[in-house]
Design a protein around this motif. Sequence first.
Motif, PDB file in Angstrom:
ATOM      1  N   LEU D  16       0.823  -1.210   0.000  1.00 52.32           N
ATOM      2  CA  LEU D  16       0.000   0.000   0.000  1.00 52.32           C
ATOM      3  C   LEU D  16       0.858   1.261   0.000  1.00 52.32           C
ATOM      4  O   LEU D  16       0.503   2.270  -0.614  1.00 52.32           O
ATOM      5  N   ARG D  17       2.001   1.178   0.663  1.00 49.65           N
ATOM      6  CA  ARG D  17       2.910   2.314   0.688  1.00 49.65           C
ATOM      7  C   ARG D  17       3.409   2.599  -0.732  1.00 49.65           C
ATOM      8  O   ARG D  17       3.436   3.747  -1.184  1.00 49.65           O
ATOM      9  N   ALA D  21       2.720   5.819  -3.160  1.00 52.68           N
ATOM     10  CA  ALA D  21       3.874   6.587  -3.652  1.00 52.68           C
ATOM     11  C   ALA D  21       3.831   6.703  -5.175  1.00 52.68           C
ATOM     12  O   ALA D  21       4.065   7.786  -5.737  1.00 52.68           O
ATOM     13  N   GLU D  22       3.510   5.624  -5.860  1.00 54.78           N
ATOM     14  CA  GLU D  22       3.466   5.631  -7.330  1.00 54.78           C
ATOM     15  C   GLU D  22       2.433   6.618  -7.872  1.00 54.78           C
ATOM     16  O   GLU D  22       2.513   7.055  -9.010  1.00 54.78           O
ATOM     17  N   ARG D  23       1.404   6.884  -7.063  1.00 54.52           N
ATOM     18  CA  ARG D  23       0.333   7.778  -7.508  1.00 54.52           C
ATOM     19  C   ARG D  23       0.418   9.174  -6.874  1.00 54.52           C
ATOM     20  O   ARG D  23      -0.469  10.002  -7.070  1.00 54.52           O
ATOM     21  N   ASP D  24       1.439   9.413  -6.089  1.00 56.45           N
ATOM     22  CA  ASP D  24       1.582  10.692  -5.383  1.00 56.45           C
ATOM     23  C   ASP D  24       0.345  10.946  -4.507  1.00 56.45           C
ATOM     24  O   ASP D  24      -0.205  12.054  -4.484  1.00 56.45           O
ATOM     25  N   TRP D  25      -0.091   9.911  -3.846  1.00 58.51           N
ATOM     26  CA  TRP D  25      -1.286  10.016  -3.009  1.00 58.51           C
ATOM     27  C   TRP D  25      -0.948  10.206  -1.524  1.00 58.51           C
ATOM     28  O   TRP D  25      -1.859  10.296  -0.700  1.00 58.51           O
ATOM     29  N   GLU D  26       0.339  10.252  -1.190  1.00 56.10           N
ATOM     30  CA  GLU D  26       0.683  10.421   0.237  1.00 56.10           C
ATOM     31  C   GLU D  26       0.072  11.708   0.788  1.00 56.10           C
ATOM     32  O   GLU D  26      -0.272  11.783   1.957  1.00 56.10           O
ATOM     33  N   GLN D  27      -0.027  12.732  -0.070  1.00 52.79           N
ATOM     34  CA  GLN D  27      -0.575  14.012   0.374  1.00 52.79           C
ATOM     35  C   GLN D  27      -2.011  13.886   0.905  1.00 52.79           C
ATOM     36  O   GLN D  27      -2.443  14.665   1.739  1.00 52.79           O
ATOM     37  N   ASP D  84       0.288   1.862   9.084  1.00 52.35           N
ATOM     38  CA  ASP D  84       1.630   2.162   8.591  1.00 52.35           C
ATOM     39  C   ASP D  84       1.998   3.610   8.920  1.00 52.35           C
ATOM     40  O   ASP D  84       3.093   3.887   9.424  1.00 52.35           O
ATOM     41  N   LEU D  85       1.077   4.521   8.676  1.00 58.08           N
ATOM     42  CA  LEU D  85       1.357   5.933   8.943  1.00 58.08           C
ATOM     43  C   LEU D  85       1.604   6.220  10.411  1.00 58.08           C
ATOM     44  O   LEU D  85       2.418   7.072  10.763  1.00 58.08           O
TER      45      LEU D  85
END
Lengths: 117, 117, 117, 117
Positions: D16-17, D21-27, D84-85
């Motif tokens: 999931l991490r 990251a691949e989609r720039d969805w961390e924001q 995870d966060l």
Amino acid sequence: MDSRVMRDIEELKQRLRQFAAERDWEQFHTPKNLSSALIVEAAELLEHFQWLTAEESINLPPETRAEVEAEMADVLLYLTRLADLLGVDLLDAAERKIQRNAEKYPAHEVRGSATKR
Amino acid sequence: MDSRVMRDIEELKQRLRQFAAERDWEQFHTPKNLSSALIVEAAELLEHFQWLTAEESINLPPETRAEVEAEMADVLLYLTRLADLLGVDLLDAAERKIQRNAEKYPAHEVRGSATKR
Amino acid sequence: MDSRVMRDIEELKQRLRQFAAERDWEQFHTPKNLSSALIVEAAELLEHFQWLTAEESINLPPETRAEVEAEMADVLLYLTRLADLLGVDLLDAAERKIQRNAEKYPAHEVRGSATKR
Amino acid sequence: MDSRVMRDIEELKQRLRQFAAERDWEQFHTPKNLSSALIVEAAELLEHFQWLTAEESINLPPETRAEVEAEMADVLLYLTRLADLLGVDLLDAAERKIQRNAEKYPAHEVRGSATKR
């Protein structure tokens, strides 16, 4: 079903009672089921806001705004239907809750703080 | 805060607006936050019913009944506060939703069936 | 009940099955009731974040952090108990869902956008 | 993305991490937002059961069963991403919660009763 605007929650109760009766849906409308349906609608409302910033959540594009309004209506429909089944006067209950909150959260003590009591 | 009974949702909007202003809580009352608070109250309502049978959920003991009523009030408070912020007329929205539901679920087609469309 | 750390979700399933059996709680553990209990716990989790800013939600004070952890555990407990009742392998289901999401949201198409498809 | 079956929650965290990251969805993946997304999925799960009787909720038709499984996966995905966060070990937290529940609800005291303590 005519198109006249509803005057109050009591009229909404009557309308929903008739709507359920015409469809033989009273059998599904237990308080247990209605409170499930209510939270499902509350989630459909929240879904519109889940990835938005606080600022974005205030300035919704018109299409989202209309969908949000429809979800809010759904919450009110199930809440009112439940109130009818349990014999609850929602505005009376709201009045009592506001008075309780006023005692629990005196303005001069809690100003600017969201801490729960 | 006087103890007069509220007449309608518009008056409830005014009361909640004043309540928030006196506590400097407008900063927390974004649509995003209010829809979270609303679903949290909807869950507190559902919690009373989660292990009950359908029958038990209709015949609540008085103490549970009073708590259920208070949770229903909380749902209405947050829904009304959100409606004020977004400029939504809840009864109008409910009217429109009932009419849409009437078209989507004609009585003669869906009688006795809870299947979603 | 010993204090050994659980190795995996399968072991958690066994533990919860035994826990329910010892208390004669299987009668309450219908999928309908468990999914209600699950959302109630999800709301208790959300409640900790409802008035926080995004930044505050990342840097929780230790006490809140511990409560959040306990609510997350509750969500997992009910989800696992439900999986046991319905015969669902949660990691398999997660694997399938990630693959479906990867097809639905190709990285190069959705980068930086949270729009639902 | 390969199709190997996941072994455990830790591997799911990694997947999931990487997916975010691949989609720039961390924001978008703040704890506040993720706990909203989690409850929305919990509601989509509950929606399948809201009008069913207890009995019907156990014997789902195959199509509903598959949809229920997908919603359960969504709950696990968001719960794991949140873990995870926040640096939460979900199985450890579950272990601790079961032990606390065992103390709070001794089998011989609560047998057959769903009353909350």
